[in-house]
Design an enzyme around this catalytic site. Structure first.
Site, PDB file in Angstrom:
ATOM      1  N   ASN A  10       1.153  -1.070   0.017  1.00 27.56           N
ATOM      2  CA  ASN A  10      -0.119   0.534  -0.220  1.00 27.56           C
ATOM      3  C   ASN A  10       1.118   1.467   0.548  1.00 27.56           C
ATOM      4  O   ASN A  10       1.084   1.548   0.582  1.00 27.56           O
ATOM      5  CB  ASN A  10      -0.516  -0.285   1.302  1.00 27.56           C
ATOM      6  CG  ASN A  10      -1.702   0.593   1.598  1.00 27.56           C
ATOM      7  OD1 ASN A  10      -2.094   1.870  -0.059  1.00 27.56           O
ATOM      8  ND2 ASN A  10      -2.326   1.113   2.733  1.00 27.56           N
ATOM      9  N   TRP A  11       0.931   1.902  -1.073  1.00 28.95           N
ATOM     10  CA  TRP A  11       1.516   2.955  -1.394  1.00 28.95           C
ATOM     11  C   TRP A  11       1.017   4.697  -0.585  1.00 28.95           C
ATOM     12  O   TRP A  11       2.567   5.690  -0.571  1.00 28.95           O
ATOM     13  CB  TRP A  11       2.198   3.524  -2.785  1.00 28.95           C
ATOM     14  CG  TRP A  11       2.883   2.578  -3.392  1.00 28.95           C
ATOM     15  CD1 TRP A  11       3.199   0.980  -2.922  1.00 28.95           C
ATOM     16  CD2 TRP A  11       3.272   1.912  -4.848  1.00 28.95           C
ATOM     17  NE1 TRP A  11       3.943   0.507  -3.549  1.00 28.95           N
ATOM     18  CE2 TRP A  11       4.105   1.536  -4.275  1.00 28.95           C
ATOM     19  CE3 TRP A  11       3.285   3.061  -6.099  1.00 28.95           C
ATOM     20  CZ2 TRP A  11       4.540   0.742  -5.895  1.00 28.95           C
ATOM     21  CZ3 TRP A  11       3.569   2.915  -6.811  1.00 28.95           C
ATOM     22  CH2 TRP A  11       4.812   1.353  -7.564  1.00 28.95           C
ATOM     23  N   LYS A  12       0.141   4.533  -0.362  1.00 29.86           N
ATOM     24  CA  LYS A  12      -0.405   5.530   0.165  1.00 29.86           C
ATOM     25  C   LYS A  12      -0.303   6.448  -0.583  1.00 29.86           C
ATOM     26  O   LYS A  12      -0.338   6.762  -1.567  1.00 29.86           O
ATOM     27  CB  LYS A  12      -0.062   6.009   1.885  1.00 29.86           C
ATOM     28  CG  LYS A  12      -0.157   4.547   2.989  1.00 29.86           C
ATOM     29  CD  LYS A  12       0.623   4.654   4.125  1.00 29.86           C
ATOM     30  CE  LYS A  12       0.192   2.985   4.493  1.00 29.86           C
ATOM     31  NZ  LYS A  12      -0.407   3.382   5.729  1.00 29.86           N
ATOM     32  N   HIS A  43      -9.352   0.955   4.968  1.00 30.48           N
ATOM     33  CA  HIS A  43      -8.213   1.769   5.168  1.00 30.48           C
ATOM     34  C   HIS A  43      -7.968   2.333   6.847  1.00 30.48           C
ATOM     35  O   HIS A  43      -9.344   3.421   6.733  1.00 30.48           O
ATOM     36  CB  HIS A  43      -6.916   2.094   4.494  1.00 30.48           C
ATOM     37  CG  HIS A  43      -5.743   1.762   5.080  1.00 30.48           C
ATOM     38  ND1 HIS A  43      -5.490   2.709   6.134  1.00 30.48           N
ATOM     39  CD2 HIS A  43      -4.991   0.803   4.707  1.00 30.48           C
ATOM     40  CE1 HIS A  43      -3.903   2.083   6.439  1.00 30.48           C
ATOM     41  NE2 HIS A  43      -3.613   1.598   5.973  1.00 30.48           N
ATOM     42  N   GLU A  95      -6.650   4.364   7.679  1.00 32.61           N
ATOM     43  CA  GLU A  95      -6.248   6.569   7.622  1.00 32.61           C
ATOM     44  C   GLU A  95      -7.932   6.787   6.853  1.00 32.61           C
ATOM     45  O   GLU A  95      -7.662   7.881   7.154  1.00 32.61           O
ATOM     46  CB  GLU A  95      -5.367   6.372   7.196  1.00 32.61           C
ATOM     47  CG  GLU A  95      -3.921   6.236   7.529  1.00 32.61           C
ATOM     48  CD  GLU A  95      -2.780   5.864   6.775  1.00 32.61           C
ATOM     49  OE1 GLU A  95      -2.804   5.261   5.513  1.00 32.61           O
ATOM     50  OE2 GLU A  95      -1.855   5.129   8.027  1.00 32.61           O
ATOM     51  N   GLU A 100      -5.640  -5.472  10.479  1.00 30.30           N
ATOM     52  CA  GLU A 100      -4.474  -3.639  10.821  1.00 30.30           C
ATOM     53  C   GLU A 100      -5.329  -3.209  12.059  1.00 30.30           C
ATOM     54  O   GLU A 100      -5.464  -2.448  11.590  1.00 30.30           O
ATOM     55  CB  GLU A 100      -5.187  -2.966   9.285  1.00 30.30           C
ATOM     56  CG  GLU A 100      -4.332  -3.695   8.374  1.00 30.30           C
ATOM     57  CD  GLU A 100      -4.157  -3.196   6.843  1.00 30.30           C
ATOM     58  OE1 GLU A 100      -2.787  -2.940   6.583  1.00 30.30           O
ATOM     59  OE2 GLU A 100      -3.806  -1.525   6.539  1.00 30.30           O
ATOM     60  N   GLY A 122       2.655   1.873  10.431  1.00 28.63           N
ATOM     61  CA  GLY A 122       3.604   3.501  10.802  1.00 28.63           C
ATOM     62  C   GLY A 122       4.333   3.179  11.889  1.00 28.63           C
ATOM     63  O   GLY A 122       4.913   4.581  12.085  1.00 28.63           O
ATOM     64  N   SER A 151       3.538  -2.695  10.062  1.00 26.23           N
ATOM     65  CA  SER A 151       5.224  -2.357  10.685  1.00 26.23           C
ATOM     66  C   SER A 151       5.313  -3.945   9.513  1.00 26.23           C
ATOM     67  O   SER A 151       6.341  -3.856  10.761  1.00 26.23           O
ATOM     68  CB  SER A 151       5.297  -1.650  11.556  1.00 26.23           C
ATOM     69  OG  SER A 151       5.056  -0.600  12.499  1.00 26.23           O
ATOM     70  N   GLY A 164       2.798  -1.467   4.553  1.00 28.00           N
ATOM     71  CA  GLY A 164       2.366  -0.069   3.973  1.00 28.00           C
ATOM     72  C   GLY A 164       4.697   0.411   3.781  1.00 28.00           C
ATOM     73  O   GLY A 164       5.325   0.977   2.568  1.00 28.00           O
ATOM     74  N   GLY A 165       4.350   1.541   4.260  1.00 24.31           N
ATOM     75  CA  GLY A 165       6.477   1.697   4.920  1.00 24.31           C
ATOM     76  C   GLY A 165       7.267   0.819   4.035  1.00 24.31           C
ATOM     77  O   GLY A 165       7.637   1.106   2.891  1.00 24.31           O
TER      78      GLY A 165
HETATM   79  P1  PGA Z   1       3.044   0.674   7.244  1.00 23.21           P
HETATM   80  O1  PGA Z   1       1.177   0.373   7.131  1.00 23.21           O
HETATM   81  O2  PGA Z   1       3.252  -1.276   7.552  1.00 23.21           O
HETATM   82  O3  PGA Z   1       3.690   1.603   7.390  1.00 23.21           O
HETATM   83  O4  PGA Z   1       2.474   0.193   8.987  1.00 23.21           O
HETATM   84  C1  PGA Z   1       0.725  -0.737   6.763  1.00 23.21           C
HETATM   85  C2  PGA Z   1      -1.025  -0.523   5.857  1.00 23.21           C
HETATM   86  O5  PGA Z   1      -1.219   1.124   6.445  1.00 23.21           O
HETATM   87  O6  PGA Z   1      -1.246  -1.168   5.489  1.00 23.21           O
END
Ligand code: PGA
Length: 252
Positions: free
Chosen positions: A9-11, A95, A97, A167, A173, A213, A234-235
């Site tokens: 997930n590149w956000k 998600h 966010e 999640e 993050g 993470s 994500g990251g």
């Molecule tokens: P993260 O994000 O790996 O940076 O914790 C995961 C996500 O939001 O899907």
């Protein structure tokens, strides 16, 4: 046997050029990874270019959200049909966010989920508790509520076409991964909710990914747990070599 899935997930990261460069770099690094499905989720603007760059490879492209209507007066929104047109096969929904920054409710997630299925996209639906909810012992109750409202009125056939992502919000993050044991317990709860609704066959089919993470250093421990069918990253999905390491180490 459920085939694991590693999704990135590149956000709100990467321009079109950066997305294309990433996909070109990733292709040879994961070309032999037949044990899992590989998905990247670029921002809307880079979907088409990423899908073109991934054509003929084992990399699928997902969007990070979409509206439930097929078209209409929704300034700034994108429909499921537009995602298909851009070359997507999957879409991430619900998600945390989106839930936090855009006040998305479980009911919104449910509408989007049905729209995605209707359009022929594979939804990856996220659920998970906040730190306050976990620390007050409400994790199970939150997952149950997100499940009963977010996945309301889905048939067993529809369940067999979706993926879920557990999640925990406090792990996203933050560098604080849930332990494999904690994740496995929530995955087992979610799978049993699917079982109660649709029966064991469907519950055993559905892929439930862990997100929060995930890094090359912890993917093995997570996928070693029965019931953790891959990861939503994500990251660590933003660099092709890290993401490839997660893909290649997700063999379990
Ligand atoms: P993260 O994000 O790996 O940076 O914790 C995961 C996500 O939001 O899907």
């Amino acid at each position: 046997m459920r085939k694991p899935v590693i999704a990135g997930n590149w956000k709100m990261y990467k321009t079109i050029d950066e997305a294309v460069r990433f996909v070109r770099e990733l292709r040879p690094l994961v070309a032999r990874a037949e044990h899992c499905e590989i998905i990247v989720a670029p921002p809307f603007t880079a979907l088409r270019a990423a899908a073109d760059a991934a054509r003929g490879s084992n990399i699928a492209v997902a969007a990070q959200d979409a509206h439930w209507d097929t078209e209409g007066a929704h300034t700034g929104d994108i429909s499921m049909r537009m995602l298909l047109d851009a070359g997507c096969t999957h879409v991430i929904l619900g998600h945390s966010e989106r839930r936090q920054d855009h006040w998305e409710t479980d009911e919104d997630v449910n509408r989007k989920l049905k729209a995605a299925l209707g359009a022929g996209l594979i939804p990856i639906v996220c659920v998970g508790e906040t730190l306050v909810e976990r620390e007050s012992g409400r994790t199970e109750e939150v997952l149950e509520r997100q499940f009963s409202r977010g996945f309301d009125a889905l048939t067993p056939l529809e369940f067999s076409r979706i993926m879920m992502a557990y999640e925990p919000v406090w792990a996203i993050g933050t560098g604080r991964t849930a332990t494999p044991e904690m994740a496995a317990a929530s995955h087992a709860q979610l799978r049993s909710l699917v079982g109660d609704r649709c029966g064991d066959v469907t519950a055993n089919q559905i892929r439930i990914l862990y997100g929060g993470s995930v890094k090359p250093e912890n993917i093995r421990g997570l996928v070693a747990k029965a019931g953790i069918d891959g990861a939503l990253v994500g990251g660590a999905s933003l660099k092709a070599d890290w993401f490839a390491a997660i893909v290649n180490d997700s063999r379990g």
